[in-house]
Design an enzyme around this catalytic site. Structure first.
Site, mmCIF file in Angstrom:
data_model
loop_
_atom_site.group_PDB
_atom_site.id
_atom_site.type_symbol
_atom_site.label_atom_id
_atom_site.label_comp_id
_atom_site.label_asym_id
_atom_site.label_seq_id
_atom_site.Cartn_x
_atom_site.Cartn_y
_atom_site.Cartn_z
ATOM 1 N N HIS A 96 0.846 -1.201 0.000
ATOM 2 C CA HIS A 96 0.000 0.000 0.000
ATOM 3 C C HIS A 96 0.884 1.256 0.000
ATOM 4 C CE1 HIS A 96 -2.813 3.112 1.249
ATOM 5 N NE2 HIS A 96 -3.753 2.323 0.766
ATOM 6 N N GLU A 169 -4.189 2.052 -7.101
ATOM 7 C CA GLU A 169 -4.566 3.129 -6.193
ATOM 8 C C GLU A 169 -3.642 4.317 -6.421
ATOM 9 O OE1 GLU A 169 -6.788 1.248 -2.591
ATOM 10 O OE2 GLU A 169 -4.675 1.450 -2.103
#
Ligand SMILES: O=C(CO)COP(=O)(O)O
Length: 254
Positions: A96, A169
């Site tokens: 992430h 993302e």
């Protein structure tokens, strides 16, 4: 829209006590999820076991937000794949952007973790995305190409058919102050990611979109041809918020 399952999941990041986690999970136990959806939730480590227990028998999969690549040993503060499995998780989020930006996660460590996750029967959810500066420089596809190649080339030969997930993302779209990508922009990046993934692993790899997804924009994303699901933060931290998006995505599949 996905040909296979549409993955709809949330990471809670560093939020929720175990009681709060159980409350969210207990709101899911009576939900009849559409067969087209594959729901999942990624709590913090401390809530994986209670959430997995509460969701036993439900269609929701449970994941961890990170793990170490080593089997065990002198890695103070870290969590292994076996520990995550032991708590009832079957997925693990890797790379992430918050971990890349704040905790030194790199394409190299993500690659090590992907291989370990697969050997332990965990489905890796590999997060990739360009920063605002990289986007402004016109380098988004180049950055994504490198991230995807690094992560997928580490898949061990015996695991090339195992489920592996990507989550696109864009860093500039995530969290407070983030701007959601337009569906068209996300769709273009997904098409580029799909080409690299196919080239690297020799088969299609599902790719979710994440970054300021909410009830107002979720359908625009899942209507894009290359978007195989959604990875949601803030808008899904309350059970009713998550279920609203789940319902809208189920309608989009119908
Ligand atoms: O980082 C995300 C999911 O991993 C997205 O977070 P937000 O939906 O809160 O922007």
């Amino acid at each position: 829209m996905a040909n296979g399952s549409l993955w709809i999941g949330t990471s809670w990041k560093m939020n929720k006590t175990r009681d709060e986690a159980r409350q969210w999970a207990s709101a899911m136990t009576t939900v009849a999820f559409s067969e087209r959806l594959q729901p999942f939730v990624i709590p913090p480590f401390t809530s994986i076991a209670p959430v997995a227990e509460a969701l036993a028998g439900s269609r929701l999969l449970v994941g961890a937000q990170n793990m170490h690549w080593a089997e065990a040993g002198a890695w103070t503060g870290e969590i292994s794949a076996a520990m995550i499995r032991d708590c009832g998780a079957t997925m693990v989020e890797l790379g992430h952007s918050e971990r890349r930006a704040n905790f030194g996660e790199t394409d190299e460590t993500v690659a090590l973790k992907v291989a370990t996750a697969l050997r332990h029967g965990l489905t890796p959810l590999i997060c990739i995305g360009e920063t605002a500066a990289e986007k402004a420089d016109g380098r988004a596809d180049e950055v994504l190409d490198h991230q995807v190649r690094m992560a997928l080339s580490s898949v061990p030969a015996d695991y090339r058919q195992s489920t592996v997930l990507l989550a696109y993302e864009p860093v500039w779209s995530i969290g407070e102050g983030g701007t959601p990508a337009t569906a068209a922009y996300a769709g273009e990046r997904h098409a580029a990611i799909a080409r690299v993934a196919q080239e690297t692993l020799g088969r299609p790899v599902p790719c979710l979109y994440g970054g300021s997804v909410n009830a107002g924009n979720c359908r625009d994303y899942v209507d894009q041809p290359g978007i195989d699901g959604l990875f949601i933060g803030r808008s899904a931290w309350q059970a009713d918020g998550y279920l609203k998006i789940v319902g809208l995505c189920a309608d989009a599949c119908a």
